[in-house]
Motif scaffolding. Structure first.
Motif, PDB file in Angstrom:
ATOM      1  N   PHE B  42      51.413   5.849   4.336  1.00 60.16           N
ATOM      2  CA  PHE B  42      52.758   5.535   4.779  1.00 60.16           C
ATOM      3  C   PHE B  42      52.744   3.960   5.129  1.00 60.16           C
ATOM      4  O   PHE B  42      51.777   3.356   5.045  1.00 60.16           O
ATOM      5  CB  PHE B  42      53.195   6.110   6.191  1.00 60.16           C
ATOM      6  N   SER B  43      53.790   3.247   5.203  1.00 60.03           N
ATOM      7  CA  SER B  43      54.283   2.215   5.644  1.00 60.03           C
ATOM      8  C   SER B  43      55.242   1.871   6.813  1.00 60.03           C
ATOM      9  O   SER B  43      55.881   2.844   7.150  1.00 60.03           O
ATOM     10  CB  SER B  43      54.595   1.448   4.277  1.00 60.03           C
ATOM     11  N   GLY B  44      55.925   0.820   6.720  1.00 59.64           N
ATOM     12  CA  GLY B  44      56.720   0.388   7.627  1.00 59.64           C
ATOM     13  C   GLY B  44      58.079   0.559   6.926  1.00 59.64           C
ATOM     14  O   GLY B  44      58.561   1.372   6.294  1.00 59.64           O
ATOM     15  N   CYS B  45      58.945  -0.664   7.117  1.00 59.67           N
ATOM     16  CA  CYS B  45      60.240  -0.787   6.513  1.00 59.67           C
ATOM     17  C   CYS B  45      60.375  -1.208   5.336  1.00 59.67           C
ATOM     18  O   CYS B  45      59.792  -2.168   4.804  1.00 59.67           O
ATOM     19  CB  CYS B  45      60.961  -1.712   7.444  1.00 59.67           C
ATOM     20  N   MET B  46      61.020  -0.317   4.318  1.00 62.50           N
ATOM     21  CA  MET B  46      61.109  -0.649   3.197  1.00 62.50           C
ATOM     22  C   MET B  46      62.547  -1.392   2.825  1.00 62.50           C
ATOM     23  O   MET B  46      62.634  -1.890   1.836  1.00 62.50           O
ATOM     24  CB  MET B  46      61.181   0.516   1.951  1.00 62.50           C
ATOM     25  N   GLY B  47      63.155  -1.583   3.832  1.00 63.06           N
ATOM     26  CA  GLY B  47      64.459  -2.513   3.756  1.00 63.06           C
ATOM     27  C   GLY B  47      65.775  -1.642   3.346  1.00 63.06           C
ATOM     28  O   GLY B  47      66.868  -1.922   4.004  1.00 63.06           O
ATOM     29  N   MET B  48      65.709  -0.595   2.806  1.00 62.19           N
ATOM     30  CA  MET B  48      66.989   0.168   2.385  1.00 62.19           C
ATOM     31  C   MET B  48      67.221   1.270   3.493  1.00 62.19           C
ATOM     32  O   MET B  48      67.228   2.447   3.109  1.00 62.19           O
ATOM     33  CB  MET B  48      66.923   0.744   0.871  1.00 62.19           C
ATOM     34  N   CYS B  49      67.542   0.648   4.753  1.00 59.88           N
ATOM     35  CA  CYS B  49      67.853   1.669   5.864  1.00 59.88           C
ATOM     36  C   CYS B  49      68.752   2.899   5.268  1.00 59.88           C
ATOM     37  O   CYS B  49      68.640   3.861   5.557  1.00 59.88           O
ATOM     38  CB  CYS B  49      68.336   0.920   6.912  1.00 59.88           C
ATOM     39  N   SER B 206      56.130  -2.947  10.594  1.00 62.41           N
ATOM     40  CA  SER B 206      55.565  -2.848   9.041  1.00 62.41           C
ATOM     41  C   SER B 206      54.414  -3.765   8.854  1.00 62.41           C
ATOM     42  O   SER B 206      53.615  -3.701   7.962  1.00 62.41           O
ATOM     43  CB  SER B 206      56.857  -3.431   8.270  1.00 62.41           C
ATOM     44  N   ASN B 207      54.316  -4.965   9.704  1.00 68.04           N
ATOM     45  CA  ASN B 207      53.478  -5.994   9.274  1.00 68.04           C
ATOM     46  C   ASN B 207      52.591  -6.706  10.464  1.00 68.04           C
ATOM     47  O   ASN B 207      52.799  -7.894  10.582  1.00 68.04           O
ATOM     48  CB  ASN B 207      53.985  -7.062   8.124  1.00 68.04           C
ATOM     49  N   PRO B 208      52.279  -5.817  11.398  1.00 69.95           N
ATOM     50  CA  PRO B 208      51.861  -6.247  12.714  1.00 69.95           C
ATOM     51  C   PRO B 208      50.632  -7.725  12.494  1.00 69.95           C
ATOM     52  O   PRO B 208      50.982  -8.571  13.113  1.00 69.95           O
ATOM     53  CB  PRO B 208      51.345  -5.188  13.380  1.00 69.95           C
ATOM     54  N   HIS B 209      49.995  -7.418  11.454  1.00 75.56           N
ATOM     55  CA  HIS B 209      48.845  -8.442  11.318  1.00 75.56           C
ATOM     56  C   HIS B 209      49.478  -9.760  10.985  1.00 75.56           C
ATOM     57  O   HIS B 209      48.700 -10.651  11.352  1.00 75.56           O
ATOM     58  CB  HIS B 209      47.921  -7.913  10.614  1.00 75.56           C
ATOM     59  N   GLY B 210      50.526  -9.860  10.305  1.00 74.01           N
ATOM     60  CA  GLY B 210      51.231 -11.004   9.576  1.00 74.01           C
ATOM     61  C   GLY B 210      51.528 -11.735  11.095  1.00 74.01           C
ATOM     62  O   GLY B 210      51.428 -13.020  11.158  1.00 74.01           O
ATOM     63  N   VAL B 211      51.981 -11.028  11.967  1.00 72.93           N
ATOM     64  CA  VAL B 211      52.381 -12.007  13.172  1.00 72.93           C
ATOM     65  C   VAL B 211      51.280 -12.294  13.887  1.00 72.93           C
ATOM     66  O   VAL B 211      51.256 -13.449  14.550  1.00 72.93           O
ATOM     67  CB  VAL B 211      53.505 -10.933  14.186  1.00 72.93           C
ATOM     68  N   LEU B 212      50.386 -11.543  14.196  1.00 75.48           N
ATOM     69  CA  LEU B 212      49.001 -12.004  14.841  1.00 75.48           C
ATOM     70  C   LEU B 212      48.436 -13.105  14.113  1.00 75.48           C
ATOM     71  O   LEU B 212      48.214 -14.043  14.895  1.00 75.48           O
ATOM     72  CB  LEU B 212      47.944 -10.905  14.964  1.00 75.48           C
ATOM     73  N   GLU B 213      48.391 -13.137  12.819  1.00 73.33           N
ATOM     74  CA  GLU B 213      47.742 -14.247  12.035  1.00 73.33           C
ATOM     75  C   GLU B 213      48.702 -15.502  12.565  1.00 73.33           C
ATOM     76  O   GLU B 213      47.992 -16.604  12.588  1.00 73.33           O
ATOM     77  CB  GLU B 213      47.550 -13.894  10.712  1.00 73.33           C
ATOM     78  N   GLY B 214      49.806 -15.223  12.347  1.00 73.58           N
ATOM     79  CA  GLY B 214      50.651 -16.454  12.670  1.00 73.58           C
ATOM     80  C   GLY B 214      50.292 -17.046  14.034  1.00 73.58           C
ATOM     81  O   GLY B 214      50.385 -18.335  14.186  1.00 73.58           O
TER      82      GLY B 214
END
Ligand code: FMN
Ligand code: SF4
Ligand code: SF4
Ligand code: SF4
Ligand code: FES
Ligand code: FES
Lengths: 177, 603
Positions: B42-49, B206-214
């Motif tokens: 599974f993943s988070g948001c694909m954008g096409m709500c 969807s991408n929590p590590h991206g925020v942590l890395e920032g």
């Protein structure tokens, strides 16, 4: 002061405070945890927590009333949040709230007289493209309509009117819709 | 995705997907795929709500197909046709390699930097992030860049804060770096108080590590060892995934002491908000992190000098942080290829309201409102005409359809009285009453004003009172001027950003939709037929089939009649809830505004 709290509840409060109190500025977290455990934070609890944390009770009371999340009264058996954010407002959130109010017999936010339901308005649940959105006992429902919400409420209230426990609705019970 | 030699089924499990039923679809696949050589993830948001629940199938050859509005009942057929026989069920596919669908434009006109990993990786598995160059930017910075070089790269990229005000991020970081003292804080503002906005929630889910890395890169750049994420409690799934991400990153040595052997230490703590919009404001947020009531305070001192616990602190928005790893990895020049002169890069928008394709999009800055609404969003859901676009939440403005050519960048939006804001775009069609919208926002800000300064507390209340009067049909000549005058005063006199922007929705709706105010005040009509006191519900006797449905549903018992004959609404009893309109299958109920002919004869 704090006298009306049961001993078992005091123990639970002691534990919560102990777990969070080491953190600087833990007051909000403690109240959040208390609410998660008890469903609300009463004034008695605030007094008791104040004694444990040495944070003045007036400060705790100030926090509990400032933030929308905190409730000073227990909630009903079923907890309904209706999103009144912009997207949901445009999609008809007000009609949903009205339908629920009619169904459970209250005028605005709050708990129904029989204690079965609590209705609360929230600012935005982050599912705006599926508006109007509600949560019903923690579960999120998208694209709600007054009809669907009435059905949910009736189903949840089923057991009440005939005095039966859930799942064993008497035949002919009026609420058995 | 590169060719893996086997099939992967990926279900979008962001919270809006779950609300649409995606969890059940996931479970259905779990059962249906039992015994197959297929990886279910599974993943988070694909954008096409607007097409949720969404299921992506990555084929053994590396191509992919996305199914939309998937119901558990369809799962068996997808497995049999697509996975077993290799024949994708074209009718249900909303997007796919080599396929042109009506929704292709929605995806193809976007430019993904911030959302690159959203809907792609599993947000609860750090390995999934590591496979897409996760934590490589951190590694690069720690091993080959000085903190000054990191700041310089961010400055040269032209990145501006995505939380609303658009302050240059590099400059903010260098202020914090230059502040004296060893103890400093990085704060991630994940309060996302704007109703109608859900970009930050989606990115975190969807991408929590991206925020942590920032945040880690920010900490390294400014010389901080601690970070807080201030996140609203209404986002339980985002909180859960952040906690998992922090644990996993700590375990792998990306968070903690002596990160990757570099000597750099950094820890991240979560603070849950408790439902106060004003806590998105920096000084209020700091007070709330410290466990107090979230009241804004006068600046200076600025957070960069005196923030959490009196220490230098730098606050950035979720999306701002999410840009950072990409910039460090790909370079400032690659980033500022996108966007306009003053607004570099891309921006994530949450499309909601009356739009046909509502969801999460990322587009280069400078794209026009019309391109977003029509080309990407597919126009209006109702098929009707665009009336206005609201940007910037309660502090933003309403842009009229006629100004649809306005490019979306910080300066252009400001010029016309709107703001970029955090990225909520509410699309309104002709059925929306602009006075009602202004009243809605004022009601929101009245509730959320912390009450510290009089202009905001009392002024907001009075603005709202006037708007309520107008929508009740009790508007007076001079009300519009009064609103404008008070609006200017509140803007000038308020202490924090909340009060300073309270009048924006009122002032922009007056500016661009003045005639609607005049209709309410002078003619006592609501042209959009929204304001309760100015409308009447009537049964069209010639259309009504006499089925009685409306009468059964009417909460006030206002409707009566005989079966098979036209029903009648008792105007005295009618609460104007509109329920009868939505339950009548024959469209027999009409709404009129003003003193139309039929009222008395029918009532
Ligand atoms: C009343 C008010 C509410 C705000 N709410 C938010 C919010 O929810 N999220 C956010 O990132 N910024 C919010 N802001 C802006 C922040 O105060 C701040 O400017 C921002 O987080 C800085 O990050 P950036 O430079 O990355 O944009 C708010 C500002 C005000 C005045
Ligand atoms: S402007 Fe409003 S929200 Fe801000 S400090 Fe003043 S009263 Fe509080
Ligand atoms: S608008 Fe509501 S109250 Fe009025 S007649 Fe229709 S259902 Fe009844
Ligand atoms: S639901 Fe419609 S058709 Fe049926 S009685 Fe009411 S107005 Fe007439
Ligand atoms: S406005 Fe209701 S979920 Fe966002
Ligand atoms: S698909 Fe709904 S938020 Fe992304």
């Amino acid at each position: 002061m704090g006298e009306t709290i049961k001993d078992s509840d005091k123990a639970a409060l002691d534990e919560i405070v102990q777990k969070y109190n080491h953190d600087k500025g833990a007051a909000i977290m403690i109240l959040q945890q208390v609410q998660a455990s008890f469903g609300y934070v009463s004034e008695d609890m605030l007094d008791y927590i104040s004694k444990l944390t040495k944070v003045p009770a007036s400060d705790l009371y100030g926090i509990a009333t400032f933030y929308a999340q905190f409730r000073l009264e227990p909630v009903g058996d079923n907890f309904i949040q209706v999103c009144h954010g912009t997207a949901c407002h445009l999609a008809g959130a007000e009609q949903l709230s009205e339908a629920i109010q009619n169904e459970i017999g209250i005028k605005s936010e709050g708990t129904s007289e029989d204690g079965k339901f609590t209705l609360e308005h929230v600012a935005c649940l982050g599912c705006c493209s599926h508006g109007p959105v509600i949560t019903f006992n923690g579960e999120t429902y998208a694209k709600m309509t007054p009809e669907k919400v009435k059905k949910l409420v009736r189903q949840a209230g089923k057991s009440c009117q005939c005095g039966n426990a859930e799942g064993s609705v008497k035949e002919g019970c009026e609420a058995n819709v | 995705m590169s060719s893996t030699g086997r099939t992967i089924v990926n279900v979008g499990l962001a919270s809006c997907g779950i609300a649409a039923g995606a969890q059940k679809v996931y479970e259905a696949f779990k059962t249906a795929l039992d015994g197959f050589e297929v990886q279910l993830t599974f993943s988070g948001c694909m954008g096409m709500c607007y097409k949720e629940p969404l299921v992506e199938i990555r084929n053994p050859d590396g191509t992919r197909h996305i199914y939309g509005k998937v119901q558990p009942a369809q799962v068996a057929q997808i497995v049999e046709e697509h996975i077993q026989k290799g024949n994708p069920v074209l009718d249900w596919i909303v997007y796919g390699d080599g396929i042109k669908t009506p929704d292709s434009d929605y995806i193809e006109r976007q430019q993904r930097i911030i959302l690159k990993n959203c809907g792609v990786i599993n947000p609860e598995e750090i390995d999934s992030y590591l496979e897409v160059e996760g934590y490589q930017a951190l590694k690069k910075a720690l091993q080959s860049m000085t903190p000054e070089q990191v700041i310089d790269e961010i400055s040269r990229s032209g990145l501006r804060g995505r939380g609303g005000a658009g302050f240059p991020t590099g400059t903010k970081w260098s202020f914090a770096r230059k502040s004296p003292g060893k103890e400093k804080y990085v704060i991630c503002n994940a309060d996302e108080g704007d109703p109608g906005a859900f970009m930050d929630r989606s990115v975190l889910e969807s991408n929590p590590h991206g925020v942590l890395e920032g945040m880690l890169l920010a900490g390294y750049a400014m010389g901080a060892e601690n970070g807080y994420i201030y996140i609203r409690a209404e986002y339980p799934l985002a909180i859960k995934r952040l906690k998992i991400a922090i644990d996993q990153a700590t375990e792998k040595g990306y968070i903690g002491n002596n990160i990757l052997g570099s000597g750099f230490n950094f820890n991240i703590m979560i603070r849950e908000g408790a439902g106060a919009f004003v806590c998105g404001e920096e000084t209020a947020l700091i007070a709330s992190v410290e466990g107090k009531r979230g009241m804004p305070r006068i600046r200076p001192p600025f957070p960069a000098q005196s923030g959490v616990w009196g220490k230098p602190s730098s606050i950035n928005n979720v999306e701002t942080f999410a840009n950072v790893p990409w910039i460090i990895l790909n370079g400032a020049d690659s980033f500022n290829r996108f966007g306009t002169e003053s607004s570099k890069g891309t921006k994530v928008f949450a499309l909601a309201g009356g739009i046909a394709r509502g969801g999460l999009i990322e587009v280069p800055m400078g794209i026009t409102i019309n391109e977003i609404v029509h080309d990407i969003g597919g126009g209006l859901a109702s098929g009707g005409k665009l009336k206005a676009v609201q940007t910037g939440g309660p502090s933003g403005g309403c842009i009229p359809a006629a100004m649809g050519d306005t490019p979306v960048d910080y300066e252009s939006l400001k010029k016309i009285g709107a703001i970029m804001g955090s990225g909520g775009l509410l699309i309104m069609d002709e059925s929306v009453c602009m006075v009602d919208v202004a009243k809605f926002f004022l009601n929101f800000t009245k509730e959320e004003s912390c009450g510290k300064c009089t202009f905001c507390r009392v002024g907001t209340y009075q603005l709202l009172n006037i708007l309520e009067r107008i929508t009740r049909g009790e508007g007076r000549p001079g009300d519009i001027e009064l609103l404008e005058e008070m609006g200017e005063k509140i803007r000038a006199g308020a202490l924090c950003g909340l009060g300073q922007t309270v009048p924006n929705p009122v002032l922009t709706t007056i500016k661009y939709f003045r005639s609607e105010y005049e209709a309410h005040i002078n003619d006592k009509i609501c042209p959009a037929k929204k304001c309760k006191e100015l409308i009447t519900y009537l049964v069209k006797a010639d259309v009504c089939k006499g089925c009685g449905r409306c009468s059964k549903e009417c909460p006030t018992g206002a409707i009566s009649g005989e079966k098979k004959q036209a029903f009648v609404i008792d105007q005295e009893k009618c609460a104007r809830c509109g329920l009868c309109v939505s339950v009548c299958k024959f469209k027999s109920i009409q709404v009129i505004t003003g003193k139309g002919e039929g009222v008395t004869s029918n009532g």
